[in-house]
Design a protein around this motif. Structure first.
Motif: not given
Length: 448
Positions: A214-236
């Motif tokens: 469960n925590p690994i799935s949680f961490v992996l899901g959040n990191v994937l979301s963070l990756k998408r957010y980082a891409s948006r922040l970088e563009s901004y």
């Protein structure tokens, strides 16, 4: 005509004096009494003889049933009586043994001298549990634990001795068998304890894997979301820096002070590293769950490539020395069965190869595979010293191991053989030319 009658003979007078008939009657009565007494004595004597004969037969039957030897000697050491057990061991008849010296029964001159010394010194006190070697009828020597008891008369005079002995060869065999059984029992007890520990370990691993999932799935899901957010922040941020506000000196100073450009450059690598670590942890947890899972009633598709890869990774990571493993398998080797059980088999084979090559300068294992007549065939070839010829037929027997005590249970290959057999496959072992051993694992291919 007249007839003349001769005169009758005169009656003789009795020769007995008056009262003599009474005396004769008394004599006859006394003779009858004596005769009756003689008859009673004869009957009693016959009864005693019968009892004596019965006692003699009883003693002979007891002596005949004795497994221990019995020798009765006179005071000079000459044999007077023996039992069948001694006759059986010596290969001689009672007539051949009687009146011969006791010491002629011993194996050699050394044993004879030892027996003379012991029996001479302890003739009065007796000899207890003293081991000698007797000469058997076939010429071999028989170890016998002997006891000697003196025979004395009512006046205390030494009349001879009674020697008894028990062959200890069978006792030694029985003791050796008992000791072997005790060692086997101790080893089996240790193996049962080890098996119970492994069951408990499997439950613990299953619990840990479930808790980590469960925590690994949680961490992996959040990191994937963070990756998408980082891409948006970088563009901004790129747009902000390219705007007119980028000409603001304060903003440029803050950009340099906070190292925004370096953070933006490092962020993808950091996120990729986190994703890779989380995915590897997820794979480990999945492997632990598969390895510790309870066998399923219905078989499942098993990818042998993944099983071999996981097994090699686990063994190599835990190996104390550098252990090189070369894997050459065709893609998508799939069979039907239990992934956890087959992984246990492959891990046993890889671990055995690791142990067998531990003393080699460059320990290595080559795993290659192919498809042959509807079977997925995996070959495990190591560069170790090979398997002794006398051990090839015993490798898959339960409790057989060539490892030192405490380092092997002797169950790994036996359990692996049973698992492969239940999967409809075959597991064999042989030596290869030039040194080294080869284990061949063949499993039916799943064509679904």
């Amino acid at each position: 005509m007249s007839i003349t009658v001769p005169p009758a003979d005169p009656v003789p007078e009795s020769p007995l004096p008056p009262g003599g008939e009474t005396a004769w009657i008394e004599v006859i009565q006394k003779m009858d009494e004596v005769y009756n007494d003689l008859l009673q004595y004869e009957v009693a004597l016959e009864e005693k003889n019968a009892a004596l004969e019965e006692s003699h037969q009883f003693i002979e039957s007891v002596l005949a049933s004795m497994s221990d030897i019995l020798i009765v000697c006179d005071r000079n050491g000459s044999i007077e009586e023996v039992n069948p057990s001694l006759r059986h061991i010596s290969g001689k008849t009672a007539e051949e043994l009687v009146h011969t010296p006791l010491f002629e029964l011993f194996a050699d001159d050394g044993e004879k001298a030892k027996a003379r010394d012991v029996f001479t010194r302890y003739a009065r006190e007796g000899v207890h549990d003293c081991e000698f070697f007797l000469r058997a009828g076939d010429g071999s020597t028989v170890p016998v634990s002997m006891n000697c008891t003196p025979r004395v008369s009512q006046t205390g005079k030494l009349m001879g001795m009674v020697v008894t002995g028990r062959p200890v060869g069978e006792l030694r065999k029985a003791y050796s068998a008992l000791r072997q059984a005790h060692d086997d029992l101790k080893r089996t007890q240790g193996q049962l304890l080890h098996a119970e520990k492994m069951v408990s370990l499997g439950r613990l691993v299953a619990g840990v894997a479930h808790e980590l999932n469960n925590p690994i799935s949680f961490v992996l899901g959040n990191v994937l979301s963070l990756k998408r957010y980082a891409s948006r922040l970088e563009s901004y941020l790129a747009s902000v820096h390219a705007s007119d506000a980028a000409e603001d000196g304060a903003l440029q100073a803050m950009r340099q002070e906070l190292r925004i450009d370096r953070i933006l450059a490092d962020m993808p690598h950091l996120i990729d590293g986190m994703i890779e670590g989380a995915e590897r942890t997820r794979d480990i947890v999945d492997a632990l769950k598969r390895f510790s899972a309870v066998d399923k009633a219905t078989p499942e598709q098993v990818n042998l490539n993944d099983v071999v890869e996981r097994s090699v990774r686990w063994v190599v990571q835990s190996a104390s020395a550098k252990f090189a493993v070369d894997i050459d398998l065709p893609p998508d080797l799939v069979c039907s069965g239990s992934s956890g059980q087959l992984q246990q088999v492959v891990m046993n084979l890889v671990q055995n190869a690791c142990d067998a090559t531990a003393r080699q300068p460059e320990p290595s294992l080559r795993i290659c595979g192919c498809l042959e007549q509807g079977m997925a065939v995996l070959r495990f070839i190591d560069n170790g010293p090979g398997i002794p010829a006398e051990h090839l037929n015993c490798l898959f027997e339960p409790f057989f191991t060539t490892k030192p005590v405490g380092q092997g249970t002797g169950l790994g290959l036996s359990i692996s053989y049973g698992i492969v057999d239940r999967h409809g496959g075959k597991l064999s072992a042989s030596n290869i030319a030039g040194g080294g051993a080869e284990f061949i694992l063949a499993l039916p291919v799943d064509n679904r």
